[in-house]
Design a protein around this motif. Structure first.
Motif, PDB file in Angstrom:
ATOM      1  N   THR A 152       5.188  -5.598   3.261  1.00  0.00           N
ATOM      2  CA  THR A 152       4.793  -4.291   3.781  1.00  0.00           C
ATOM      3  C   THR A 152       3.355  -3.996   3.379  1.00  0.00           C
ATOM      4  OG1 THR A 152       7.052  -3.458   3.667  1.00  0.00           O
ATOM      5  CG2 THR A 152       5.292  -1.828   3.802  1.00  0.00           C
ATOM      6  N   PHE A 153       2.536  -3.709   4.378  1.00  0.00           N
ATOM      7  CA  PHE A 153       1.143  -3.304   4.167  1.00  0.00           C
ATOM      8  C   PHE A 153       1.048  -1.802   4.407  1.00  0.00           C
ATOM      9  CE2 PHE A 153       1.094  -7.701   5.579  1.00  0.00           C
ATOM     10  CZ  PHE A 153       0.193  -8.309   4.722  1.00  0.00           C
ATOM     11  N   THR A 154       0.461  -1.081   3.441  1.00  0.00           N
ATOM     12  CA  THR A 154       0.340   0.370   3.556  1.00  0.00           C
ATOM     13  C   THR A 154      -1.103   0.789   3.288  1.00  0.00           C
ATOM     14  OG1 THR A 154       2.623   0.680   2.805  1.00  0.00           O
ATOM     15  CG2 THR A 154       1.154   2.593   2.704  1.00  0.00           C
ATOM     16  N   LEU A 155      -1.691   1.489   4.248  1.00  0.00           N
ATOM     17  CA  LEU A 155      -3.033   2.041   4.095  1.00  0.00           C
ATOM     18  C   LEU A 155      -2.906   3.530   3.827  1.00  0.00           C
ATOM     19  CD1 LEU A 155      -6.166   1.693   4.348  1.00  0.00           C
ATOM     20  CD2 LEU A 155      -5.886   2.274   6.781  1.00  0.00           C
ATOM     21  N   ASP A 156      -3.507   3.990   2.734  1.00  0.00           N
ATOM     22  CA  ASP A 156      -3.535   5.425   2.459  1.00  0.00           C
ATOM     23  C   ASP A 156      -4.925   5.812   1.978  1.00  0.00           C
ATOM     24  OD1 ASP A 156      -3.678   4.643  -0.222  1.00  0.00           O
ATOM     25  OD2 ASP A 156      -1.589   5.137  -0.657  1.00  0.00           O
ATOM     26  N   ASP A 157      -5.050   6.991   1.440  1.00  0.00           N
ATOM     27  CA  ASP A 157      -6.363   7.503   1.053  1.00  0.00           C
ATOM     28  C   ASP A 157      -7.005   6.687  -0.060  1.00  0.00           C
ATOM     29  OD1 ASP A 157      -8.455   9.554   1.175  1.00  0.00           O
ATOM     30  OD2 ASP A 157      -7.731  10.152  -0.799  1.00  0.00           O
ATOM     31  N   LYS A 158      -6.190   6.019  -0.883  1.00  0.00           N
ATOM     32  CA  LYS A 158      -6.734   5.278  -2.021  1.00  0.00           C
ATOM     33  C   LYS A 158      -7.084   3.838  -1.684  1.00  0.00           C
ATOM     34  CE  LYS A 158      -4.305   8.024  -5.507  1.00  0.00           C
ATOM     35  NZ  LYS A 158      -3.324   7.981  -6.633  1.00  0.00           N
ATOM     36  N   GLY A 159      -6.367   3.238  -0.722  1.00  0.00           N
ATOM     37  CA  GLY A 159      -6.630   1.840  -0.423  1.00  0.00           C
ATOM     38  C   GLY A 159      -5.480   1.199   0.324  1.00  0.00           C
ATOM     39  N   LEU A 160      -5.314  -0.110   0.109  1.00  0.00           N
ATOM     40  CA  LEU A 160      -4.302  -0.908   0.784  1.00  0.00           C
ATOM     41  C   LEU A 160      -3.305  -1.424  -0.245  1.00  0.00           C
ATOM     42  CD1 LEU A 160      -3.314  -2.393   3.386  1.00  0.00           C
ATOM     43  CD2 LEU A 160      -4.752  -4.316   2.660  1.00  0.00           C
ATOM     44  N   THR A 161      -2.014  -1.197   0.001  1.00  0.00           N
ATOM     45  CA  THR A 161      -0.951  -1.698  -0.861  1.00  0.00           C
ATOM     46  C   THR A 161      -0.216  -2.821  -0.144  1.00  0.00           C
ATOM     47  OG1 THR A 161      -0.654   0.447  -1.941  1.00  0.00           O
ATOM     48  CG2 THR A 161       1.182  -1.105  -2.073  1.00  0.00           C
ATOM     49  N   VAL A 162       0.111  -3.882  -0.896  1.00  0.00           N
ATOM     50  CA  VAL A 162       0.863  -5.016  -0.366  1.00  0.00           C
ATOM     51  C   VAL A 162       2.132  -5.147  -1.208  1.00  0.00           C
ATOM     52  CG1 VAL A 162       0.841  -7.484   0.131  1.00  0.00           C
ATOM     53  CG2 VAL A 162      -1.283  -6.162   0.306  1.00  0.00           C
ATOM     54  N   GLU A 163       3.281  -4.999  -0.558  1.00  0.00           N
ATOM     55  CA  GLU A 163       4.558  -5.090  -1.253  1.00  0.00           C
ATOM     56  C   GLU A 163       5.408  -6.191  -0.625  1.00  0.00           C
ATOM     57  OE1 GLU A 163       8.551  -2.430  -2.303  1.00  0.00           O
ATOM     58  OE2 GLU A 163       6.855  -1.515  -1.255  1.00  0.00           O
ATOM     59  N   ILE A 327       4.438  -6.113  -6.118  1.00  0.00           N
ATOM     60  CA  ILE A 327       3.557  -5.147  -5.476  1.00  0.00           C
ATOM     61  C   ILE A 327       2.163  -5.240  -6.075  1.00  0.00           C
ATOM     62  CG2 ILE A 327       4.286  -3.288  -7.034  1.00  0.00           C
ATOM     63  CD1 ILE A 327       3.986  -1.380  -4.607  1.00  0.00           C
ATOM     64  N   CYS A 328       1.183  -5.191  -5.198  1.00  0.00           N
ATOM     65  CA  CYS A 328      -0.219  -5.244  -5.610  1.00  0.00           C
ATOM     66  C   CYS A 328      -1.026  -4.480  -4.565  1.00  0.00           C
ATOM     67  CB  CYS A 328      -0.701  -6.688  -5.731  1.00  0.00           C
ATOM     68  SG  CYS A 328      -0.541  -7.672  -4.218  1.00  0.00           S
ATOM     69  N   GLY A 329      -2.325  -4.443  -4.725  1.00  0.00           N
ATOM     70  CA  GLY A 329      -3.112  -3.735  -3.735  1.00  0.00           C
ATOM     71  C   GLY A 329      -4.591  -3.710  -4.070  1.00  0.00           C
ATOM     72  N   VAL A 330      -5.325  -3.053  -3.190  1.00  0.00           N
ATOM     73  CA  VAL A 330      -6.776  -2.906  -3.319  1.00  0.00           C
ATOM     74  C   VAL A 330      -7.126  -1.435  -3.277  1.00  0.00           C
ATOM     75  CG1 VAL A 330      -9.019  -3.580  -2.431  1.00  0.00           C
ATOM     76  CG2 VAL A 330      -7.057  -5.052  -2.010  1.00  0.00           C
ATOM     77  N   GLU A 331      -7.785  -0.963  -4.288  1.00  0.00           N
ATOM     78  CA  GLU A 331      -8.308   0.401  -4.276  1.00  0.00           C
ATOM     79  C   GLU A 331      -9.789   0.377  -3.936  1.00  0.00           C
ATOM     80  OE1 GLU A 331      -5.384   2.304  -7.728  1.00  0.00           O
ATOM     81  OE2 GLU A 331      -7.441   1.718  -8.238  1.00  0.00           O
ATOM     82  N   PHE A 332     -10.209   1.310  -3.094  1.00  0.00           N
ATOM     83  CA  PHE A 332     -11.609   1.425  -2.708  1.00  0.00           C
ATOM     84  C   PHE A 332     -12.307   2.398  -3.635  1.00  0.00           C
ATOM     85  CE2 PHE A 332      -9.363   1.255   1.589  1.00  0.00           C
ATOM     86  CZ  PHE A 332      -9.299  -0.119   1.588  1.00  0.00           C
TER      87      PHE A 332
END
Length: 334
Positions: A152-163, A327-332
């Motif tokens: 699952t890829f989720t884009l929100d105000d903080k960045g992209l989450t990969v679960e 779960i991991c992700g990228v914060e901008f």
């Protein structure tokens, strides 16, 4: 209309899913083939910019050279000589191959076209779940196990989450772990000036083949390791050629370990976060295209060759009917 939306696009004949944040003028393009992120467009202090060094066209995506943004399952990185032993049985992932042809890495799903299982968008986020049943005994020599993999890829105000969710749907326990292989190109400035920070106390010692050394020799405290590998405090990458795995990651108060990369000249920065596992940093020196133009920050559940390590067996063993989440992700940077 919601702030976040899920759209469709294409790259040649390849179908893409696009997560869009209209207010922040951001978008993430994801190919169904391999569940592969192709671009992460966001706003920098200078202009709108793609910070992902992903595949640029359909030919690159199909070839998957460099494993840019690869979903790595059921193993990440290398398996030594493509052989491993699990629960007393030995397996060969490259039967009949010899020499250099025995090399294997990054799992089995890079060429798989994932199904779109579900998608959602509202004023808080946009997400898509990509799903595959491709890992089955008849599809991968030397891996007689059955796994379902959902990402699952989720884009929100903080960045992209990969679960990721990996479920054992077979009749036997299976060795399995997950990794993600993103490359980041923060600017066109040389990476030598980019600042890196890795919140780790230990680096994994390897041979020239990047296979971790046997037993406890693999674990090298940074206090006793080569000082050039110590990025606990942010500092420029310089001329180092990094292809190193860091572990004993220190968590922030919110339970996330953040590896930070920043270009001081452009002001662009990111943090790649994870809740557990190891972080592999690769300065893309051996990339076939645009060597040393980007940096790969790879969150993984376990180190390379984990299938062959007694100290990793409890981490990679997935019992029948059970599911493992990573779960991991990228914060901008704001």
């Amino acid at each position: 209309m919601s702030r976040f939306t899920v759209a469709r696009s294409s790259l040649g004949a390849q179908e893409l899913v696009v997560l869009v944040d209209a207010d922040a003028d951001r978008e993430v393009r994801i190919a169904r083939r391999g569940a592969t992120v192709l671009s992460i467009v966001t706003c920098s202090p200078e202009a709108r910019r793609d910070i992902a060094d992903g595949f640029r066209d359909e030919k690159e995506l199909l070839g998957h050279k460099g494993s840019r943004f690869a979903i790595m399952a059921p193993f990440a990185n290398r398996v030594n000589d493509a052989r491993y032993t699990f629960e007393g049985k030995s397996y060969d992932l490259q039967p009949g191959a010899v020499g250099a042809d025995r090399a294997i890495r990054h799992g089995f799903v890079r060429a798989v076209t994932f199904d779109v299982q579900r998608e959602h968008a509202d004023d808080d986020h946009a997400s898509v779940t990509l799903f595959t049943r491709a890992i089955r005994p008849e599809t991968n020599p030397g891996y007689p196990f059955s796994l379902d993999v959902a990402v699952t890829f989720t884009l929100d105000d903080k960045g992209l989450t990969v679960e990721s969710r990996t479920r054992n749907v077979g009749d036997h326990a299976a060795p399995a772990f997950f990794g993600w292989h993103p490359y980041f190109r923060l600017s066109d400035n040389p990476i030598e000036g980019w600042e890196l920070q890795v919140p780790a106390d230990t680096v994994i010692a390897t041979g020239e083949d990047f296979i971790p050394l046997p037993g406890t020799r693999a674990w090298k405290a940074l206090d006793k390791a080569d000082a050039s590998l110590d990025f606990r405090k942010p500092r420029p990458i310089g001329d180092l050629a990094l292809n190193n795995t860091y572990t004993d990651l220190q968590l922030d108060a919110d339970g996330r370990a953040r590896t930070r990369l920043r270009d001081p000249k452009s002001g662009i920065g990111i943090a790649v976060w994870q809740e557990k596992g190891v972080m592999l940093v690769f300065t893309s020196d051996t990339a076939e295209r645009d060597a040393r133009k980007s940096v790969a920050l790879e969150p993984m559940e376990c180190m390379a060759d984990a299938f062959n390590r007694d100290d990793c067996t409890p981490l990679v063993t997935l019992p029948v009917g059970e599911e493992r989440r990573f779960i991991c992700g990228v914060e901008f940077d704001r």
